[in-house]
Design a protein around this motif. Structure first.
Motif, mmCIF file in Angstrom:
data_model
loop_
_atom_site.group_PDB
_atom_site.id
_atom_site.type_symbol
_atom_site.label_atom_id
_atom_site.label_comp_id
_atom_site.label_asym_id
_atom_site.label_seq_id
_atom_site.Cartn_x
_atom_site.Cartn_y
_atom_site.Cartn_z
ATOM 1 N N ALA A 296 0.834 -1.211 0.000
ATOM 2 C CA ALA A 296 0.000 0.000 0.000
ATOM 3 C C ALA A 296 0.866 1.258 0.000
ATOM 4 N N ARG A 297 1.939 1.241 0.776
ATOM 5 C CA ARG A 297 2.838 2.397 0.804
ATOM 6 C C ARG A 297 3.478 2.623 -0.569
ATOM 7 N N ALA A 298 3.986 1.555 -1.162
ATOM 8 C CA ALA A 298 4.650 1.688 -2.460
ATOM 9 C C ALA A 298 3.679 2.202 -3.513
ATOM 10 N N HIS A 299 2.447 1.709 -3.481
ATOM 11 C CA HIS A 299 1.447 2.115 -4.481
ATOM 12 C C HIS A 299 1.115 3.600 -4.362
ATOM 13 N N THR A 300 0.869 4.072 -3.157
ATOM 14 C CA THR A 300 0.506 5.480 -2.992
ATOM 15 C C THR A 300 1.684 6.402 -3.309
ATOM 16 N N ALA A 301 2.902 5.979 -2.971
ATOM 17 C CA ALA A 301 4.076 6.788 -3.308
ATOM 18 C C ALA A 301 4.271 6.843 -4.820
ATOM 19 N N ARG A 302 3.976 5.754 -5.496
ATOM 20 C CA ARG A 302 4.079 5.742 -6.962
ATOM 21 C C ARG A 302 3.087 6.726 -7.577
ATOM 22 N N LEU A 303 1.862 6.722 -7.096
ATOM 23 C CA LEU A 303 0.871 7.665 -7.615
ATOM 24 C C LEU A 303 1.322 9.107 -7.388
ATOM 25 N N SER A 304 2.004 9.347 -6.274
ATOM 26 C CA SER A 304 2.468 10.693 -5.969
ATOM 27 C C SER A 304 3.520 11.149 -6.973
ATOM 28 N N TYR A 305 4.482 10.287 -7.290
ATOM 29 C CA TYR A 305 5.503 10.737 -8.241
ATOM 30 C C TYR A 305 4.967 10.757 -9.670
ATOM 31 N N TYR A 306 4.002 9.889 -9.996
ATOM 32 C CA TYR A 306 3.349 9.977 -11.308
ATOM 33 C C TYR A 306 2.699 11.365 -11.468
ATOM 34 N N ASP A 307 2.024 11.798 -10.421
ATOM 35 C CA ASP A 307 1.359 13.105 -10.457
ATOM 36 C C ASP A 307 2.386 14.224 -10.608
ATOM 37 N N ALA A 308 3.456 14.169 -9.825
ATOM 38 C CA ALA A 308 4.477 15.208 -9.893
ATOM 39 C C ALA A 308 5.135 15.248 -11.267
ATOM 40 N N ALA A 309 5.440 14.076 -11.820
ATOM 41 C CA ALA A 309 6.088 14.016 -13.134
ATOM 42 C C ALA A 309 5.170 14.549 -14.228
ATOM 43 N N SER A 310 3.882 14.258 -14.118
ATOM 44 C CA SER A 310 2.941 14.749 -15.128
ATOM 45 C C SER A 310 2.803 16.265 -15.048
ATOM 46 N N ARG A 311 2.834 16.817 -13.837
ATOM 47 C CA ARG A 311 2.786 18.278 -13.673
ATOM 48 C C ARG A 311 4.060 18.932 -14.217
ATOM 49 N N LEU A 312 5.196 18.283 -13.995
ATOM 50 C CA LEU A 312 6.449 18.793 -14.531
ATOM 51 C C LEU A 312 6.402 18.833 -16.053
ATOM 52 N N ALA A 313 5.896 17.751 -16.659
ATOM 53 C CA ALA A 313 5.792 17.686 -18.112
ATOM 54 C C ALA A 313 4.855 18.760 -18.653
ATOM 55 N N ALA A 314 3.857 19.139 -17.861
ATOM 56 C CA ALA A 314 2.884 20.149 -18.286
ATOM 57 C C ALA A 314 3.390 21.574 -18.062
ATOM 58 N N GLY A 315 4.591 21.700 -17.494
ATOM 59 C CA GLY A 315 5.164 23.015 -17.285
ATOM 60 C C GLY A 315 4.667 23.729 -16.051
ATOM 61 N N GLU A 316 4.042 23.007 -15.113
ATOM 62 C CA GLU A 316 3.536 23.634 -13.899
ATOM 63 C C GLU A 316 4.670 23.879 -12.901
ATOM 64 N N ASP A 317 4.445 24.792 -11.987
ATOM 65 C CA ASP A 317 5.359 24.999 -10.870
ATOM 66 C C ASP A 317 5.192 23.820 -9.917
ATOM 67 N N ILE A 318 6.255 23.047 -9.729
ATOM 68 C CA ILE A 318 6.126 21.806 -8.951
ATOM 69 C C ILE A 318 6.831 21.870 -7.605
ATOM 70 N N LYS A 319 7.252 23.047 -7.169
ATOM 71 C CA LYS A 319 8.044 23.121 -5.939
ATOM 72 C C LYS A 319 7.358 22.406 -4.772
ATOM 73 N N ARG A 320 6.090 22.717 -4.520
ATOM 74 C CA ARG A 320 5.380 22.099 -3.401
ATOM 75 C C ARG A 320 5.151 20.610 -3.645
ATOM 76 N N ILE A 321 4.711 20.265 -4.854
ATOM 77 C CA ILE A 321 4.422 18.867 -5.170
ATOM 78 C C ILE A 321 5.692 18.023 -5.147
ATOM 79 N N ALA A 322 6.803 18.583 -5.650
ATOM 80 C CA ALA A 322 8.066 17.844 -5.635
ATOM 81 C C ALA A 322 8.510 17.573 -4.201
ATOM 82 N N ALA A 323 8.344 18.554 -3.321
ATOM 83 C CA ALA A 323 8.715 18.360 -1.919
ATOM 84 C C ALA A 323 7.837 17.300 -1.268
ATOM 85 N N ILE A 324 6.540 17.325 -1.578
ATOM 86 C CA ILE A 324 5.615 16.340 -1.004
ATOM 87 C C ILE A 324 5.978 14.929 -1.451
#
Length: 385
Positions: A296-324
């Protein structure tokens, strides 16, 4: 709603790297780890696969992919071994990407083809012996000698990955180059090629983990490089590297997820093979629940970095999301390594079992590229506190 299913191209990449990690890395990496030896042949093969060129354009010899592709590769490598994964992560996120993002066209043409092919590695010199998380306290200095049009650099850097291999081509260092109008340090980034007179690499550290990766202290004694080796704008070095670290934290999160998932893989396998009280220990609910929590931990952490990577690809400011995502994934890795070691019992304390390496490798994930405390500071600031 977001769709985190992988595209055909990303899935093909993941499968390819998974097979490479399983068939090439896993059988031999334990020996490299025990000898504290750098796996040159594995790195060479990763270069042939195009892994060092994943997020770079074809004009520099890259694969024309995206940062998410790099993250997928890092997860699959770290699922087997983190030393190999951090070698790739640092080579790209900290070594080549600053040149790709901030370099002149001449600098890109000179350095990137060798870096994206894996023929050479580059390093990122930010941390100093007296200033860890306080990167703004940089003491290394560079003055511009106008008579020769050269930067003269003096100082030292600590804990620098990929800085002392036989294929390391350069280190980009942050140095104080003056003072801003408001009296603060003007920090710039300067490219220092390996072998430059006065630039010395100290012997490798004796490390708790990441024992098959390359890490050194670096010293600069009147090191002279051309003024053209300035990377980006003068006085913008610290800001440039903060952006670099935001991206790198997403990559470290992916690496952390790989380690966490590797702990699940090894624990499931061991729980099926290891017998106690007349049956496999995987039949006992205490073991089942512990492994379920790990998954469960690995799965939720994976979803978190998938989200951060997709925001990075979209050109969003990811400072907060990257830290999370870096904070969460690194703590998940440590928790899963602890539980995997417990499940393996005495064998988890033996280096012949992968979880022994996982346990030793996990803690640095809460420290490198910004400690957990720094990530919490960033999150709080981004919330306006």
């Amino acid at each position: 709603m977001p769709d985190f299913r992988l595209s055909e191209e990303h899935e093909a990449l993941r499968q390819s790297v998974r097979e490479f990690a399983r068939d090439v890395v896993a059988p031999v990496i334990g020996d490299f780890y025990e000898r504290h030896a750098f796996p040159y042949e594995i790195v060479r093969q990763m270069g042939k696969m195009g892994l060092f060129g994943l997020p770079f354009g074809a004009e520099y010899g890259g694969m024309g992919g995206d940062y998410f592709a790099l993250c997928l590769a890092l997860e699959e490598l770290a699922r087997v071994d983190s030393s190999v994964a951090i070698t790739l992560e640092a080579a790209i996120s900290l070594g080549a990407i600053p040149i790709y993002r901030f370099g002149t066209e001449e600098q890109k043409r000179e350095w990137l083809p060798r870096l994206v092919s894996g023929e050479n590695l580059a390093a990122f010199g930010l941390t100093e012996p007296g200033f860890g998380s306080d990167a703004g306290g940089t003491a290394t200095r560079a003055r511009l000698d106008e008579a020769t049009n050269e930067w003269v650099i003096n100082g030292s850097k600590a804990f620098i990955t990929n800085s002392g291999t036989d294929i390391t081509a350069l280190v980009t260092v942050t140095a104080v180059t003056g003072e801003t109008p408001d009296g603060r340090k003007e920090i710039s980034a300067i490219i220092v090629p390996s072998g430059t007179p006065g630039f010395t690499v100290a012997p490798g550290y004796s490390k708790v983990g990441w024992c098959a990766s390359d890490t050194h202290e670096l010293n600069f004694d009147d090191v002279r490089v051309p003024a053209a080796n300035l990377l980006g704008q003068r006085g913008r070095g610290f800001a440039q590297f903060l952006q670099t670290l935001d991206e790198g934290r997403v990559a470290i999160a992916a690496l952390s997820v790989g380690l966490a998932q590797g702990c699940v893989d090894e624990s499931v396998k061991y729980a099926k093979q290891r017998h106690a009280f007349g049956q496999p220990i995987g039949n006992f609910q205490a073991i089942q629940f512990k492994i379920a929590d790990m998954e469960a931990r690995a799965h939720t952490a994976r979803l978190s970095y998938y989200d951060a990577a997709s925001r990075l690809a979209a050109g969003e400011d990811i400072k907060r999301i990257a830290a999370i995502t870096k904070l969460h994934a690194s703590e998940v890795a440590v928790a899963n390594a602890r539980d995997a070691t417990q499940i393996h019992g005495g064998y988890g304390f033996m280096n012949e079992f992968p979880v022994g390496r996982f346990w030793r490798d996990s803690k640095i994930l809460e420290i490198g590229e910004g400690t957990s405390e720094v990530q919490r500071m960033i999150i709080a600031r981004e919330l306006g506190l």
